[in-house]
Scaffold this motif. Structure first.
Motif, short mmCIF file in Angstrom:
data_model
loop_
_atom_site.label_atom_id
_atom_site.label_comp_id
_atom_site.label_asym_id
_atom_site.label_seq_id
_atom_site.Cartn_x
_atom_site.Cartn_y
_atom_site.Cartn_z
N LEU A 20 0.82 -1.21 0.00
CA LEU A 20 0.00 0.00 0.00
C LEU A 20 0.86 1.27 0.00
O LEU A 20 0.36 2.36 -0.29
CB LEU A 20 -0.93 0.01 1.21
CG LEU A 20 -2.07 -1.02 1.16
CD1 LEU A 20 -2.80 -1.08 2.50
CD2 LEU A 20 -3.06 -0.67 0.04
N ARG A 21 2.16 1.13 0.28
CA ARG A 21 3.07 2.27 0.25
C ARG A 21 3.73 2.44 -1.12
O ARG A 21 4.55 3.33 -1.30
CB ARG A 21 4.17 2.09 1.30
CG ARG A 21 3.67 2.00 2.73
CD ARG A 21 4.81 1.61 3.68
NE ARG A 21 4.32 1.45 5.05
CZ ARG A 21 4.53 2.32 6.03
NH1 ARG A 21 5.21 3.43 5.79
NH2 ARG A 21 4.07 2.11 7.24
N SER A 22 3.39 1.56 -2.08
CA SER A 22 4.11 1.54 -3.34
C SER A 22 3.18 1.71 -4.54
O SER A 22 2.41 0.80 -4.87
CB SER A 22 4.87 0.22 -3.49
OG SER A 22 5.41 0.07 -4.78
N ARG B 99 3.84 3.78 -14.77
CA ARG B 99 3.97 4.01 -13.33
C ARG B 99 4.42 2.76 -12.59
O ARG B 99 4.67 2.80 -11.38
CB ARG B 99 2.64 4.52 -12.75
CG ARG B 99 2.22 5.87 -13.31
CD ARG B 99 1.15 6.51 -12.46
NE ARG B 99 1.66 6.92 -11.15
CZ ARG B 99 0.89 7.35 -10.16
NH1 ARG B 99 -0.42 7.44 -10.33
NH2 ARG B 99 1.42 7.69 -9.00
N LEU B 100 4.55 1.64 -13.30
CA LEU B 100 5.08 0.43 -12.68
C LEU B 100 6.59 0.52 -12.45
O LEU B 100 7.15 -0.27 -11.70
CB LEU B 100 4.78 -0.80 -13.55
CG LEU B 100 3.29 -1.17 -13.68
CD1 LEU B 100 3.11 -2.29 -14.70
CD2 LEU B 100 2.72 -1.59 -12.33
N GLN B 101 7.26 1.46 -13.12
CA GLN B 101 8.70 1.60 -12.93
C GLN B 101 8.98 2.42 -11.68
O GLN B 101 8.37 3.46 -11.44
CB GLN B 101 9.34 2.29 -14.14
CG GLN B 101 10.85 2.50 -13.99
CD GLN B 101 11.51 2.95 -15.27
OE1 GLN B 101 11.34 2.31 -16.31
NE2 GLN B 101 12.26 4.03 -15.22
N LEU C 198 10.76 -2.00 -2.14
CA LEU C 198 10.71 -1.85 -0.69
C LEU C 198 11.38 -3.09 -0.10
O LEU C 198 11.06 -4.22 -0.48
CB LEU C 198 9.27 -1.76 -0.20
CG LEU C 198 8.42 -0.61 -0.78
CD1 LEU C 198 7.00 -0.67 -0.22
CD2 LEU C 198 9.05 0.74 -0.48
N TRP C 199 12.31 -2.87 0.85
CA TRP C 199 13.06 -3.99 1.42
C TRP C 199 12.91 -4.00 2.94
O TRP C 199 12.87 -2.95 3.57
CB TRP C 199 14.54 -3.87 1.07
CG TRP C 199 14.83 -3.95 -0.39
CD1 TRP C 199 15.15 -2.92 -1.23
CD2 TRP C 199 14.81 -5.12 -1.22
NE1 TRP C 199 15.35 -3.37 -2.51
CE2 TRP C 199 15.15 -4.72 -2.53
CE3 TRP C 199 14.55 -6.48 -0.96
CZ2 TRP C 199 15.22 -5.62 -3.59
CZ3 TRP C 199 14.63 -7.38 -2.02
CH2 TRP C 199 14.96 -6.95 -3.32
N PRO C 200 12.84 -5.18 3.55
CA PRO C 200 12.67 -5.25 5.02
C PRO C 200 13.95 -4.85 5.75
O PRO C 200 15.00 -5.47 5.57
CB PRO C 200 12.34 -6.74 5.25
CG PRO C 200 12.97 -7.46 4.10
CD PRO C 200 12.88 -6.52 2.93
#
Length: 328
Positions: A65-67, A108-110, A114-116
């Motif tokens: 949801l952040r991406s 907009r897919l580019q 997000l990494w833990p």
């Protein structure tokens, strides 16, 4: 059982003939002799296990949801197929590239991943996996091209400019109430190399209408299937095949890591000039008004991502659901 193909087969012509037959008839096969070290496979499965064992708040820190690029973590029940809830949690990873200023639609897919933060080794393992499997996939594409009567470099141009690879790291937990690990669907790209944990169950392939074949893991092998773009490229001589995952038994779970080899977002897959003996058996691209298939990868991917994750589509792109999705 699906065909088993060995990429180290000394008889190249025999391998290509078997590759063509497997993907014309079933769309799926097992691949051995791929050269990926067993240690790398074991390490990747282990780090995937460590990721899913993290506290929920550590995973939600990188919620999809952040991406706007549909990257990151998707919680249990956070994805749909055919408008129904898939019972799996997963991470989605793509190529790290700058966001395109003023981009609309599939461009907009580019963007970033997000990494833990709680598991730094996860990032390195997945980046290594991307490089390793890209090489395997590109070798297969060269074999397909020649088997279809074209030059070996037929597909190279589509992958020359910013290929839009996608990796999913997926955990399927057992669920009594919802047996749908992931619903029946086709893959939207070119080809998929699937790694599943040894001795796990659940993957099924529709080899004939409403006839499903169980596809258990084979030691040392990837499960490979073609996507919709190879169906387009061959006018249906190669047919992308529907497949699904049944949730495992309650109290158990299953790790699965599909690697989707895709060209650039703006790339159009070349149409193969099939020799007459193959063209006579081309079935045409499957016509389904609920699931249009595009020759442009970005359009095909956008279709898939916005349907599967309507919450992200609405939050970041203003795409409001118009009712349950009829296809994935």
């Amino acid at each position: 059982m699906l065909p088993v193909l060995d990429l180290t087969d000394a008889d190249t012509a025999q391998f290509r003939a078997a590759l063509l037959a497997a993907t014309h008839e079933a769309g799926f096969f097992y691949l051995t002799g791929h050269g990926v070290p067993q240690r790398q496979i074991d390490d990747l499965l282990a780090v995937a296990r460590r990721f899913f064992a993290l506290p929920q708040e550590a995973k939600q820190e990188i919620s999809q949801l952040r991406s706007p690029q549909f990257r990151g973590y998707s919680r249990l029940g956070g994805e749909l197929t055919n408008g129904a809830v898939d019972w799996r949690e997963q991470m989605d990873i793509g190529p790290k590239r700058p966001v395109i200023p003023g981009a609309e639609g599939y461009r907009r897919l580019q963007g970033p991943n997000l990494w833990p933060s709680a598991l730094p080794e996860f990032r390195a393992a997945l980046q290594d996996w991307d490089a390793t499997l890209a090489a395997v996939g590109r070798r297969l594409l060269g074999h397909w091209a020649v088997a279809l009567g074209a030059e070996e470099d037929l597909f190279d141009a589509a992958f020359a400019d910013r290929p839009a690879t996608l990796i999913k790291v997926v955990r399927y937990p057992g669920n009594v109430e919802n047996p749908q690990g992931v619903g029946a669907h086709k893959d939207s790209g070119v080809l998929t190399l699937l790694l599943v944990e040894p001795e796990s169950q659940g993957l099924q392939v529709e080899i004939e209408p409403d006839r499903w074949l169980d596809v258990p893991p084979l030691p040392g092998a990837f499960i490979v299937n073609i996507g919709e773009l190879l169906e387009v490229a061959t006018n249906g001589y190669l047919r992308a095949t529907r497949h699904r995952v049944i949730a495992p038994e309650p109290g158990t779970d299953r790790i699965s890591i599909p690697y989707f080899l895709n060209p650039g977002l703006d790339a159009r897959i070349p149409i193969v000039d099939l020799p007459p003996e193959l063209a006579a058996h081309a079935r045409g691209v499957e016509a389904d008004p609920d699931n249009p298939i595009f020759d442009n990868y970005g359009a095909n991917a956008w279709k898939s991502r916005t349907r599967a994750h309507p919450d992200v589509a609405e939050l970041h792109h203003g795409i409001a659901p118009k009712g349950p999705a009829a296809a994935y």
